[in-house]
Design an enzyme around this catalytic site. Structure first.
Site, PDB file in Angstrom:
ATOM      1  N   GLU A 165       0.718  -1.027  -0.243  1.00 15.18           N
ATOM      2  CA  GLU A 165       0.031   0.186  -0.062  1.00 15.18           C
ATOM      3  C   GLU A 165       0.396   0.981  -0.230  1.00 15.18           C
ATOM      4  OE1 GLU A 165      -3.847  -1.710   1.801  1.00 15.18           O
ATOM      5  OE2 GLU A 165      -2.788  -0.936   3.350  1.00 15.18           O
ATOM      6  N   GLU A 322      -6.656  -6.991  -1.342  1.00 12.01           N
ATOM      7  CA  GLU A 322      -6.802  -7.086   0.314  1.00 12.01           C
ATOM      8  C   GLU A 322      -8.360  -6.790   0.391  1.00 12.01           C
ATOM      9  OE1 GLU A 322      -5.041  -5.146   2.908  1.00 12.01           O
ATOM     10  OE2 GLU A 322      -2.831  -5.421   2.071  1.00 12.01           O
TER      11      GLU A 322
END
Length: 680
Positions: A165, A322
């Site tokens: 991320e 995710e």
């Protein structure tokens, strides 16, 4: 095969292999370092029971792999890789660089990020590093080298996962290293100080620069900051992290031919990276998405994010890296998902192009900041509703394997721009009540409720073949991108533009001569002045519609007036227009239409444009999406609502393995996937 023997490097002639998986992937993040080794064997067996076949490991592994500077310990990672490989589970191997270990920030506190107020952000959370720090980069790339050299040829490694991320917390840094990097970026872009001064409009407020070393990052000021500087700083910050990503990739390429990606964050609360520039750099696009219950309609936002991720993938397949099985831990109120909601969310992503469904994380953590974040294996164990749904989802995905290789069918596009988002939400604008993403979401929601499947595209995308293109609040647009959009209309396309579009060029310089600048000619209008509305103020239109937030003093220069204001600051002034331009048609909405009014407008515009609505008109609770290939097609029907739905269809339903001859019935809260008969 032992990991220790797989250290041969990659030759120059070898090419990166594309990501391939037998069917749809079902996966998760796994953090074995959080558990005693006695748990590992149990975890692998439970993964097999659930059908998990792609596992991300070593995402936050730095402090385990390198407990002190230059000292590597790989034995635990060796063990878990061999266990997963022996079980037939493929590995999405993290480089381990997402957060520095305490020894690094202790030895080199200069790597810590600095906020816009000039204060340092310290260790104890994650991403405690500045993207422009050469010290951090050197240490991180040394770790990547060690990991890639050891595992680059391991047959279990299906995919490399760079960092994690990127830019979630540290995208914007304001320290001395960033000042220097920003100046280098600016000098490369503009070449001369004179060109920079012109682009930033520094004649205003005596901001003219005489030398590069006078320039810094746009830290907090006593007044509003220079909009051109702010915009370029966003561009630089996105580019700086992309350069870091490329640096990790270059190390991996020396040791492995496995494909490389990183997890994007296409979601409502993250905006700092321009993923249109990132997408060509990854071997396959991957995204993280979590329902945001701070939004009024998180389920529609999920669909939007999935469509935007598919747009980044060029209309092709992508990976959901995710999501959560149930509640997250980082919102003010972390709502649990209802039974069946995880499956509906997952298959919404599949319907919109995903070919991997992965979760954070495998086993719910007993400690740490994310201990109340849900997981595939909850704290309560396997005798739970959630675990049973996890197992059933794995079986459902196996039944859907045959859809791999198909693509989503859409004849409508929404133009989306991170640069327009950055600039349009700047500090000095006509109304802070108007925000870019809310306007995009409003247009998307209206089409979603009408049952229209939408592609999300960049302003420079090839628009050929779309029946309708929608341009919401595209405040910033380049000349070339504006020409691309107007050419589409001239050649027979149908275009809907909404207010606050086409206002400035790439330097955030107002296009003179009247708004909406870049689109005046195509729309056949001139806007003389903005007239934003107060919060809560409503204006009525003479066609029965209503609007909020915004109005404009507009006059037509060729367009037909569809509706005018009845009241508000501009009674009698046109609010909705339609213009014939070349061989196409362009509509304009000069106010933020109320949801029902916007849906009515989109119904008329899409009807006139020949748009095909697959699903029934609803409140957005019923989604119908088609994925197709030349030889087959599949209809996904996702029923988020409380009542059963029936649609005319024929084919074989894959979720329940039943034949459908005339009507497909989808119970409340269920999903059905129909392999359509080829003679339809």
């Amino acid at each position: 095969m032992s990991t220790q023997t797989l250290t041969a490097g990659v030759t120059a002639a070898e090419e990166t292999t594309p990501f391939a998986h037998p069917g749809l992937a079902y996966g998760c993040d796994y953090n074995p370092e959080q558990w005693d080794k006695v748990v590992w064997e149990q975890d692998v067996e439970l993964m097999r029971e659930a059908g998990v076949d792609l596992v991300a490991i070593n995402i936050f592994g730095w402090s385990q792999l390198e407990p002190s500077a230059g000292h590597y310990e790989f034995s635990d990672l060796d063990t878990i890789i061999e266990m997963l490989h022996a079980a037939g589970i493929r590995i999405n191997l993290g480089t381990g660089t997402s957060s520095p270990p305490p020894w690094l920030t202790t030895l080199h506190p200069e790597i810590l990020p600095e906020a816009e107020d000039g204060t340092t952000r310290f260790p104890g959370g994650r991403q405690a590093w500045c993207p422009s720090s050469p010290v951090f980069r050197a240490a991180a790339l040394a770790l990547v080298e060690a990991v890639a050299e050891r595992y680059g040829r391991h047959p279990a490694v299906a995919l490399w996962h760079v960092s994690n991320e990127l830019g979630c917390h540290n995208a914007l840094c304001y320290d001395a290293d960033t000042d220097a990097a920003f100046r280098r970026w600016l000098e490369n872009k503009y070449a001369t100080i004179a060109a920079l001064n012109a682009a930033w409009g520094t004649s205003f407020w005596s901001q003219r620069y005489s030398a590069w070393n006078e320039i810094s990052t746009p830290k907090l000021t006593l007044s509003s900051r220079n909009p051109g500087q702010m915009l370029d700083f966003h561009r630089f910050s996105s580019d700086e992290l992309l350069d870091y990503y490329r640096a990790e990739v270059a190390v991996l390429r020396r040791h492995s031919t496995a494909p490389v990606t990183t997890n994007f964050m296409v979601t409502a609360h993250i905006r700092n990276l321009d993923y249109w520039s990132w997408a060509p750099e990854v071997d396959i696009v991957a995204n993280d998405h979590y329902l945001d219950h701070r939004l009024g309609d998180p389920t529609t936002e999920l669909a939007f994010a999935a469509d935007l991720t598919r747009g980044l993938a060029g209309g092709g397949r992508w990976l959901l890296m995710e999501q959560s099985t149930s509640a997250v831990n980082w919102q003010p109120l972390n709502l649990a998902k209802a039974p069946g909601q995880m499956t509906r969310n997952s298959l919404t992503h599949v319907a919109r192009g995903a070919e991997a469904i992965c979760f954070f994380q495998w086993r719910a953590s007993p400690q740490g900041s994310e201990k109340f974040h849900s997981a595939l294996l909850p704290h309560a164990g396997t005798d739970t509703v959630l675990w049973r749904e996890v197992v059933e989802l794995g079986r459902t995905l196996d039944r859907l394997d045959e859809i791999v290789g198909t693509t989503v069918v859409a004849d409508t596009a929404i133009v989306f721009s991170w640069e327009a988002w950055w600039a349009g939400d700047g500090e000095s604008r006509p109304s802070h009540s108007v925000t870019y993403l809310e306007q995009v979401h409003a247009l998307y929601a209206a089409l979603h409720e009408l049952g229209v499947t939408v592609d999300i595209v960049a302003p420079d995308a090839d628009l050929t073949g779309y029946q309708l293109v929608v341009v919401p609040a595209l405040y910033l647009v380049t000349d070339a991108d504006a020409r691309n959009i107007t050419d589409y209309v001239e050649h027979g396309g149908n275009l809907l533009v909404t207010f606050f579009s086409g206002i400035v060029d790439e330097d955030d310089r107002v296009r003179l001569g009247g708004y909406p600048g870049a689109f005046r000619e195509a729309l056949g209008i001139v806007v003389e002045e903005f007239a934003p509305l107060r919060d809560g103020q409503i204006v009525r239109l003479d066609n029965g519609a209503s609007g909020t937030l915004w109005s404009e003093r507009l006059r037509t220069t060729g367009a037909e007036t569809l509706a005018s204001y009845l009241d508000g600051p501009l009674p009698g002034v046109p609010a909705l227009t339609k213009n014939r331009h070349g061989a196409g048609t362009a509509w304009y909405a000069a106010t933020a239409l109320a949801p029902d009014s916007l849906r009515n407008l989109l119904r008329d515009v899409s009807g006139d444009s020949g748009v095909t609505a697959l699903g029934p008109e609803s409140d957005g609770s019923v989604e119908v999406i088609r994925r197709a290939a030349p030889d087959r097609s599949y209809l996904f029907v996702i029923n988020h609502g409380a009542v059963d739905v029936e649609l005319a269809a024929r084919g074989h339903e894959l979720v329940t393995d039943t034949r459908v001859d005339q009507i497909i019935r989808v119970p409340a809260g269920a999903v059905r996937v129909l392999r359509e008969d080829t003679d339809q």
